[in-house]
Motif scaffolding. Structure first.
Motif, PDB file in Angstrom:
ATOM      1  N   LEU A  37       0.827  -1.213   0.000  1.00 44.12           N
ATOM      2  CA  LEU A  37       0.000   0.000   0.000  1.00 44.12           C
ATOM      3  C   LEU A  37       0.856   1.256   0.000  1.00 44.12           C
ATOM      4  O   LEU A  37       0.561   2.222  -0.707  1.00 44.12           O
ATOM      5  N   ALA A  38       1.915   1.252   0.800  1.00 46.80           N
ATOM      6  CA  ALA A  38       2.801   2.413   0.858  1.00 46.80           C
ATOM      7  C   ALA A  38       3.503   2.622  -0.476  1.00 46.80           C
ATOM      8  O   ALA A  38       3.624   3.753  -0.956  1.00 46.80           O
ATOM      9  N   SER A  39       3.947   1.540  -1.085  1.00 46.82           N
ATOM     10  CA  SER A  39       4.630   1.649  -2.370  1.00 46.82           C
ATOM     11  C   SER A  39       3.683   2.122  -3.464  1.00 46.82           C
ATOM     12  O   SER A  39       4.037   2.986  -4.267  1.00 46.82           O
ATOM     13  N   GLY A  40       2.483   1.574  -3.481  1.00 48.22           N
ATOM     14  CA  GLY A  40       1.509   1.963  -4.505  1.00 48.22           C
ATOM     15  C   GLY A  40       1.021   3.385  -4.356  1.00 48.22           C
ATOM     16  O   GLY A  40       0.671   4.039  -5.335  1.00 48.22           O
ATOM     17  N   SER A  41       0.993   3.892  -3.131  1.00 52.25           N
ATOM     18  CA  SER A  41       0.505   5.256  -2.932  1.00 52.25           C
ATOM     19  C   SER A  41       1.619   6.289  -2.951  1.00 52.25           C
ATOM     20  O   SER A  41       1.351   7.483  -2.914  1.00 52.25           O
ATOM     21  N   GLY A  42       2.874   5.841  -2.990  1.00 47.45           N
ATOM     22  CA  GLY A  42       3.983   6.778  -3.107  1.00 47.45           C
ATOM     23  C   GLY A  42       4.465   7.356  -1.787  1.00 47.45           C
ATOM     24  O   GLY A  42       5.241   8.296  -1.776  1.00 47.45           O
ATOM     25  N   ILE A  43       4.015   6.801  -0.672  1.00 51.84           N
ATOM     26  CA  ILE A  43       4.521   7.264   0.623  1.00 51.84           C
ATOM     27  C   ILE A  43       5.583   6.284   1.087  1.00 51.84           C
ATOM     28  O   ILE A  43       5.666   5.153   0.620  1.00 51.84           O
ATOM     29  N   GLY A  45       6.004   4.767   4.070  1.00 52.40           N
ATOM     30  CA  GLY A  45       5.433   3.641   4.770  1.00 52.40           C
ATOM     31  C   GLY A  45       5.724   3.611   6.255  1.00 52.40           C
ATOM     32  O   GLY A  45       5.224   2.742   6.958  1.00 52.40           O
ATOM     33  N   ASN A  79      11.301  -1.890  -5.832  1.00 54.42           N
ATOM     34  CA  ASN A  79      10.708  -1.010  -6.842  1.00 54.42           C
ATOM     35  C   ASN A  79      11.719  -0.643  -7.918  1.00 54.42           C
ATOM     36  O   ASN A  79      11.376  -0.592  -9.100  1.00 54.42           O
TER      37      ASN A  79
END
Length: 94
Positions: A37-43, A45, A79
């Motif tokens: 979720l953090a990777s997909g949203s760009g934060i 984490g 990533n």
């Protein structure tokens, strides 16, 4: 805060990694979901991982923060590996 003991006197204060129990399996699964979720949203984490490490795994804040940094670093390297060979989206196509 007192200085940490020398490395020769350091002892692991948490349980051993193996054997994994149900608590560990659920925690690792939640960590993977939070990292995705953090990777997909760009934060980064950290806001997701530090509470997870404290509440689910029982780490103190002093240990949870560096552990979350290692997990974030691992996600960043993953990533990079996935995106390294992809072409730039604005590159002219033949």
């Amino acid at each position: 805060t007192p200085a940490p003991p020398p490395l020769s006197e350091a002892v692991c204060a948490h349980k051993s990694l193996l054997p994994l129990d149900l608590h560990d399996t659920v925690g690792f699964s939640l960590t993977i979901v939070a990292s995705a979720l953090a990777s997909g949203s760009g934060i980064g984490g950290g806001g997701l991982l530090i509470p997870l490490l404290i509440l689910v795994f029982g780490f103190p804040e002093r240990r949870a923060t560096p552990l979350s940094n290692v997990v974030i670093l691992g996600g960043a390297v993953a990533n990079l590996g996935f995106n390294l060979c992809k072409p730039h989206p604005s590159r002219r196509k033949p």
